[in-house]
Design an enzyme around this catalytic site. Structure first.
Site, short mmCIF file in Angstrom:
data_model
loop_
_atom_site.label_atom_id
_atom_site.label_comp_id
_atom_site.label_asym_id
_atom_site.label_seq_id
_atom_site.Cartn_x
_atom_site.Cartn_y
_atom_site.Cartn_z
N ASP A 71 65.12 -18.49 57.78
CA ASP A 71 65.65 -17.27 57.35
C ASP A 71 64.55 -17.12 55.95
O ASP A 71 65.21 -17.24 55.63
CB ASP A 71 67.31 -17.29 57.18
CG ASP A 71 67.77 -16.05 57.03
OD1 ASP A 71 67.37 -15.03 57.05
OD2 ASP A 71 69.37 -15.77 56.12
N GLU A 126 66.12 -10.42 49.02
CA GLU A 126 67.82 -10.16 50.12
C GLU A 126 68.54 -11.26 50.23
O GLU A 126 69.38 -10.54 50.72
CB GLU A 126 66.62 -10.33 51.75
CG GLU A 126 67.14 -9.61 52.45
CD GLU A 126 68.56 -10.23 53.23
OE1 GLU A 126 69.00 -9.93 53.83
OE2 GLU A 126 68.35 -11.71 52.80
N GLU A 127 68.32 -11.98 50.27
CA GLU A 127 69.46 -13.11 49.51
C GLU A 127 70.25 -12.93 48.21
O GLU A 127 71.15 -13.13 48.68
CB GLU A 127 68.85 -14.74 49.87
CG GLU A 127 67.77 -15.38 50.78
CD GLU A 127 69.42 -15.34 52.32
OE1 GLU A 127 70.28 -15.20 52.50
OE2 GLU A 127 68.32 -15.76 53.93
N ASP A 167 64.81 -9.09 60.71
CA ASP A 167 65.62 -10.80 59.90
C ASP A 167 66.25 -11.60 61.46
O ASP A 167 65.90 -11.54 62.48
CB ASP A 167 66.96 -9.96 59.53
CG ASP A 167 67.44 -11.10 58.16
OD1 ASP A 167 67.09 -12.26 58.81
OD2 ASP A 167 67.33 -10.73 56.92
N HIS A 201 71.03 -20.72 57.19
CA HIS A 201 71.63 -21.57 55.78
C HIS A 201 72.53 -22.68 55.61
O HIS A 201 72.43 -23.16 54.69
CB HIS A 201 72.89 -20.32 54.78
CG HIS A 201 72.16 -18.81 55.14
ND1 HIS A 201 72.90 -18.00 53.82
CD2 HIS A 201 70.82 -17.74 55.34
CE1 HIS A 201 72.24 -17.09 53.16
NE2 HIS A 201 71.04 -17.01 54.43
N HIS A 229 61.99 -10.36 54.91
CA HIS A 229 62.14 -11.68 53.65
C HIS A 229 61.21 -12.30 53.29
O HIS A 229 61.26 -13.47 53.93
CB HIS A 229 64.30 -10.62 53.18
CG HIS A 229 64.60 -11.81 53.64
ND1 HIS A 229 65.61 -13.23 52.86
CD2 HIS A 229 65.37 -11.96 54.78
CE1 HIS A 229 66.01 -13.16 54.34
NE2 HIS A 229 66.45 -12.75 54.34
CO CO Z 1 69.89 -15.42 54.71
ZN ZN Z 2 67.38 -13.06 56.28
#
Ligand code: CO
Ligand code: ZN
Length: 329
Positions: free
Chosen positions: A162, A192-193, A215, A301, A60
Site C-alpha cells: 500500500d 494519501e495516508e 490503490d 497497514h 500514492h
Molecule cells: Co493505506
Molecule cells: Zn493506499
C-alpha cells in the site's frame, strides 16, 4: 516486474517524506513520458501525450510510518502514527529513519494486551542517553516500518505494498501503453495516508476530464475475517464505494466494459472503511468523474502486506486498456 516492485516497496517514504521514493519513480518513468513535474506538495506528475481528454491517474507514493514526539533522558523515543497504524502491528517490528537509523518498538508493562496504545510504546535505537539519541534522531523525524520484500511465488509480501504496488503497476502501464486515448497525467501522489492531500491539489492543477485512482483494498478470504466479496487472485477490482467516495456510476460502467471487452478478470469492490485518492479527485472544483482500480491485499497497514502476482499483472493489463479506451460518459 518483481525487481521493480522490490525496489519500490523497500524504498523509504512515509507521508510527507516522499523525496527518496519520488527520485526512484522519476528515474523509472522518465524514458516513457513526455513531461515530468513536481508540484508544491511533492506530487510527481508524469504526462504522456495522446491528445483528447485529460485522464488523471493517481497512485500514492507515501506509506504509513511513525513520528518522534519526544526523547527521554535514557534515549527512548516516544512517537505517534503517521497514517492509520495500529500499535498491535508494531510489536516485534523495527523501523528506520531517513538517515538509516534503525529502531526497535518496545512497550511499557501492561495489565492486559488490550490496553496497548501508541503512548504506551517507545522506540529503542540502541543508545543510552538523550545526547546519544540526538546524534541520530530529533523530534519530528519520521520512520518507516523496516521489513524486506519476500517473493512467495504466486504471492508477494512486504511493507508498503500500500501503495507501491500501484506505483509499480502505473509505471509498467506507462511502459506498455501503445495508443493512449488521452493526455495521460499519471500522478504519483503524496500524503494519501494522512487524508488524500496530494491528490487534492494535483487534481485541482490538472482539472482532468476523468480520474482513476489505483490503490489496494481489503479482502474477505482469510479465516473468520469480516465479510467482503473480494479475494486474492480473482483479479483487480472496480471499486463501487469506500468511506471517501461513491465512484461515479458512468466511470464504473466504463471500467467494467473495458475489462469485459479485453477478457480481464475483475471483481466489484465495496470497501466498508478506508479511503482513496479518488475521493479527493471527485470533489475537485465543480466535480470530476472518478473511479478506482484496486489490487486485493491482505494485512493492509502491517509490515507484511500480501498481494497476488496474477492480480498485479492483470492490473497492468487493465490499466493499459483504460489508457487506450476513451471515456464517453
Ligand atoms: Co493505506
Ligand atoms: Zn493506499
Amino acid at each position: 516486474m518483481k525487481e521493480l516492485i522490490k525496489r519500490l516497496v523497500e524504498t523509504y517514504g512515509p507521508a510527507g517524506s516522499e523525496e527518496s521514493i519520488r527520485e526512484v519513480i522519476m528515474e523509472e518513468v522518465r524514458p516513457y513520458v513526455d513531461e515530468l513535474h513536481v508540484d508544491a506538495l511533492g506530487n510527481l506528475i508524469a504526462l504522456k501525450r495522446g491528445g483528447g481528454k485529460k485522464l488523471m491517474l493517481a497512485s500514492h507514493m507515501d506509506e504509513i510510518g511513525v513520528m518522534v514526539t519526544s526523547i527521554d533522558e535514557n534515549g527512548f523515543l516516544r512517537f505517534y502514527g503517521v497514517g492509520g497504524i495500529s500499535p498491535f502491528s508494531l510489536i516485534g517490528n523495527r523501523c528506520y529513519f531517513a538517515n538509516g537509523t534503525v529502531g526497535v518498538f518496545g512497550m511499557e508493562r501492561l495489565d492486559a494486551m488490550k490496553d496497548l496504545t501508541m503512548n504506551k510504546m517507545f522506540i529503542d535505537i540502541g543508545v543510552d542517553s538523550r545526547e546519544a539519541a540526538l546524534e541520530k534522531v530529533k523530534v519530528g523525524d519520521v520512520a518507516a516500518i523496516k521489513r524486506e520484500f519476500c517473493d512467495l511465488g504466486k504471492r508477494l509480501v512486504s511493507k508498503a505494498m500500500d501503495d507501491r504496488i500501484a506505483c509499480a503497476i502505473q509505471i509498467e502501464a506507462l511502459k506498455q501503453v501503445q495508443n493512449p486515448a488521452y493526455d495521460i497525467y499519471a500522478v504519483f501522489t503524496t500524503q494519501e495516508e494522512v487524508g488524500l492531500r496530494g491528490a487534492r491539489v494535483a487534481a485541482y492543477g490538472i482539472t482532468p476530464d476523468i480520474g482513476i485512482a489505483v490503490d489496494v483494498t481489503r479482502t474477505g478470504d482469510t479465516p473468520k475475517c469480516a465479510t467482503m466479496a473480494v479475494c486474492l487472485g480473482k483479479g483487480p477490482t472496480v471499486k463501487v464505494r469506500d468511506s471517501s467516495v461513491l465512484c461515479t456510476p458512468a466511470v464504473r460502467r466504463h471500467m467494467e466494459e473495458v475489462a469485459k471487452a479485453n477478457d480481464i478478470p475483475y471483481q466489484l469492490e465495496v470497501l466498508e472503511a478506508g479511503g482513496t485518492d479518488a475521493g479527493a479527485i471527485q470533489l475537485t472544483k465543480s466535480g470530476i468523474p472518478a473511479g478506482v482500480m484496486s489490487i486485493p491485499c491482505r494485512y493492509i497497514h502491517t509490515a507484511s502486506e500480501m498481494v497476488d502476482y496474477d492480480d498485479v499483472l492483470n492490473g497492468v493489463r487493465f490499466l493499459v486498456k483504460l489508457m487506450e479506451t476513451e471515456y464517453q460518459g
